[in-house]
Design a protein around this motif. Structure first.
Motif, PDB file in Angstrom:
ATOM      1  N   CYS A  17     -47.197 -61.424 -26.022  1.00 52.08           N
ATOM      2  CA  CYS A  17     -47.021 -63.262 -25.470  1.00 52.08           C
ATOM      3  C   CYS A  17     -47.934 -63.488 -24.825  1.00 52.08           C
ATOM      4  O   CYS A  17     -48.099 -64.891 -24.583  1.00 52.08           O
ATOM      5  CB  CYS A  17     -45.425 -63.663 -25.494  1.00 52.08           C
ATOM      6  SG  CYS A  17     -44.574 -63.235 -26.682  1.00 52.08           S
ATOM      7  N   LEU A  26     -45.430 -69.672 -25.878  1.00 52.65           N
ATOM      8  CA  LEU A  26     -44.994 -67.530 -25.423  1.00 52.65           C
ATOM      9  C   LEU A  26     -45.719 -67.548 -24.549  1.00 52.65           C
ATOM     10  O   LEU A  26     -45.173 -66.646 -24.333  1.00 52.65           O
ATOM     11  CB  LEU A  26     -47.090 -67.613 -26.143  1.00 52.65           C
ATOM     12  CG  LEU A  26     -47.498 -67.737 -28.146  1.00 52.65           C
ATOM     13  CD1 LEU A  26     -49.110 -67.442 -28.247  1.00 52.65           C
ATOM     14  CD2 LEU A  26     -46.580 -66.119 -28.697  1.00 52.65           C
ATOM     15  N   SER A  43     -51.717 -63.547 -25.573  1.00 49.51           N
ATOM     16  CA  SER A  43     -51.591 -64.764 -26.248  1.00 49.51           C
ATOM     17  C   SER A  43     -51.755 -65.839 -25.870  1.00 49.51           C
ATOM     18  O   SER A  43     -52.604 -66.825 -26.283  1.00 49.51           O
ATOM     19  CB  SER A  43     -50.612 -64.498 -27.271  1.00 49.51           C
ATOM     20  OG  SER A  43     -50.781 -63.127 -28.343  1.00 49.51           O
ATOM     21  N   ALA A  53     -43.137 -65.177 -22.301  1.00 52.89           N
ATOM     22  CA  ALA A  53     -43.475 -64.511 -21.587  1.00 52.89           C
ATOM     23  C   ALA A  53     -43.235 -63.784 -21.033  1.00 52.89           C
ATOM     24  O   ALA A  53     -42.219 -63.130 -19.975  1.00 52.89           O
ATOM     25  CB  ALA A  53     -44.985 -64.030 -22.180  1.00 52.89           C
ATOM     26  N   SER A  69     -42.893 -59.639 -23.872  1.00 53.67           N
ATOM     27  CA  SER A  69     -43.237 -59.692 -23.760  1.00 53.67           C
ATOM     28  C   SER A  69     -45.327 -59.891 -22.767  1.00 53.67           C
ATOM     29  O   SER A  69     -45.606 -60.945 -22.489  1.00 53.67           O
ATOM     30  CB  SER A  69     -43.151 -59.449 -21.193  1.00 53.67           C
ATOM     31  OG  SER A  69     -43.651 -59.960 -20.528  1.00 53.67           O
TER      32      SER A  69
END
Length: 310
Positions: A232, A10, A235, A14, A229
């Motif tokens: 992600c 992620l 996260s 991102a 972006s």
């Protein structure tokens, strides 16, 4: 798939999508749209997309009163970071601005050490330095572009705002807010900054009617460097922390270089190739984490120690 693996994937996604900002923004600038108008449309288009994702996944829009204040502050920080970065594009080449922006991982690391007593390993420091050196090799100034003082100040403001956001979303009570919910309110509060600036100007720019592709550029700006972006990034921070997520941001200028080669037909020079290898290598070591030390120890055991005769 483990949480750390998810975090690294992620975080990389991102960074790669955030590096698409110039690809979508510069055509809009060329059409005569101002910074505030571009960013206003970017956020306004992104907000309902996040809301739709929340509805599909059954996420609640409810937040606590104290979280409203926190998310409002983060929204203004993210909006300020976007505004400062996009303003820097009007003073210097986007490639130069993207290179200077990568100071934010250093800011994140310093904040984590000073305020949260986080221990940063020598390997992490070395990887950060290697990535920065690699990004320096990607910097090209063959067209005679100069580093604008005003543009540099805007980039530093953007980097600092983004660094504070990365640390705050991880180390505050907002870390418990679901990713989509947090992103929705951050964008919702952030768009207020651009709306206020446009109201003070008394007008808003829209893309030329005879250039329909510019609306696609606005949509791309809302989807990739914004929705994808931001979601992600938030996260990844929850999975692997602020420092490692920030270091993965080294992939942002890699995206810019690859776009230049694939979309604009730019040449891949030996210098750029070395820079790409340094960045990807540094990020790979960070992702490997503790396993890298275990592998090095295993390799050492493969070679018997030679004893010196006295």
């Amino acid at each position: 798939m483990g949480n750390k693996t998810k975090g690294y994937i992620l975080g990389s996604l991102a960074a790669a999508t955030y590096g698409l900002n110039p690809l979508f923004a510069l055509p809009l600038y060329s059409d005569g749209m101002g910074v505030d108008s571009v960013l206003f449309f970017r956020y306004v288009i992104a907000i309902p997309l996040i809301a739709l994702m929340m509805l599909i996944r059954g996420r609640s829009f409810k937040i606590k009163p104290l979280q409203v204040l926190g998310l409002g502050g983060l929204g203004l920080l993210v909006a300020l970071s976007s505004l400062a970065l996009f303003l820097s594009y009007t003073y210097m080449a986007a490639g130069i601005a993207s290179t200077l922006l990568f100071i934010y991982p250093i800011m994140v690391a310093v904040m984590m050490v000073c305020f949260f007593k986080e221990k940063i390993s020598p390997v992490t420091v070395l990887c950060t330095a290697t990535a920065i050196a690699g990004i320096g090799l990607l910097f090209k100034n063959s067209d005679g572009d100069t580093i604008s003082v005003v543009g540099t100040i805007w980039v530093m403001i953007s980097a600092l705002s983004y660094a504070i956001y990365i640390v705050a979303i991880n180390k505050s009570s907002l870390a418990k807010v679901p990713t989509l919910t947090a992103t929705f309110y951050i964008l919702l509060f952030g768009v207020l900054l651009f709306a206020a600036r446009l109201l003070s100007k008394g007008y808003i720019d829209i893309p030329s009617t005879h250039h329909g592709y510019l609306w696609l550029a606005l949509l791309g700006l809302a989807v990739f460097p914004t929705v994808v972006s931001f979601v992600c990034t938030t996260s990844a921070i929850h999975y692997i922390g602020s420092t490692k997520t920030a270091i993965l941001g080294a992939l942002e200028p890699v995206t810019a270089v690859l776009i230049g080669i694939c979309v604009f037909g730019e040449e891949l020079t030996p210098r750029s190739l070395i820079g790409l290898i340094m960045i990807i290598g540094a990020v790979t070591v960070v992702v490997s984490g503790p396993k890298m030390g275990e592998r090095i120890s295993y390799i050492k055991k493969m070679f018997p120690r030679v004893r010196k005769n006295k």
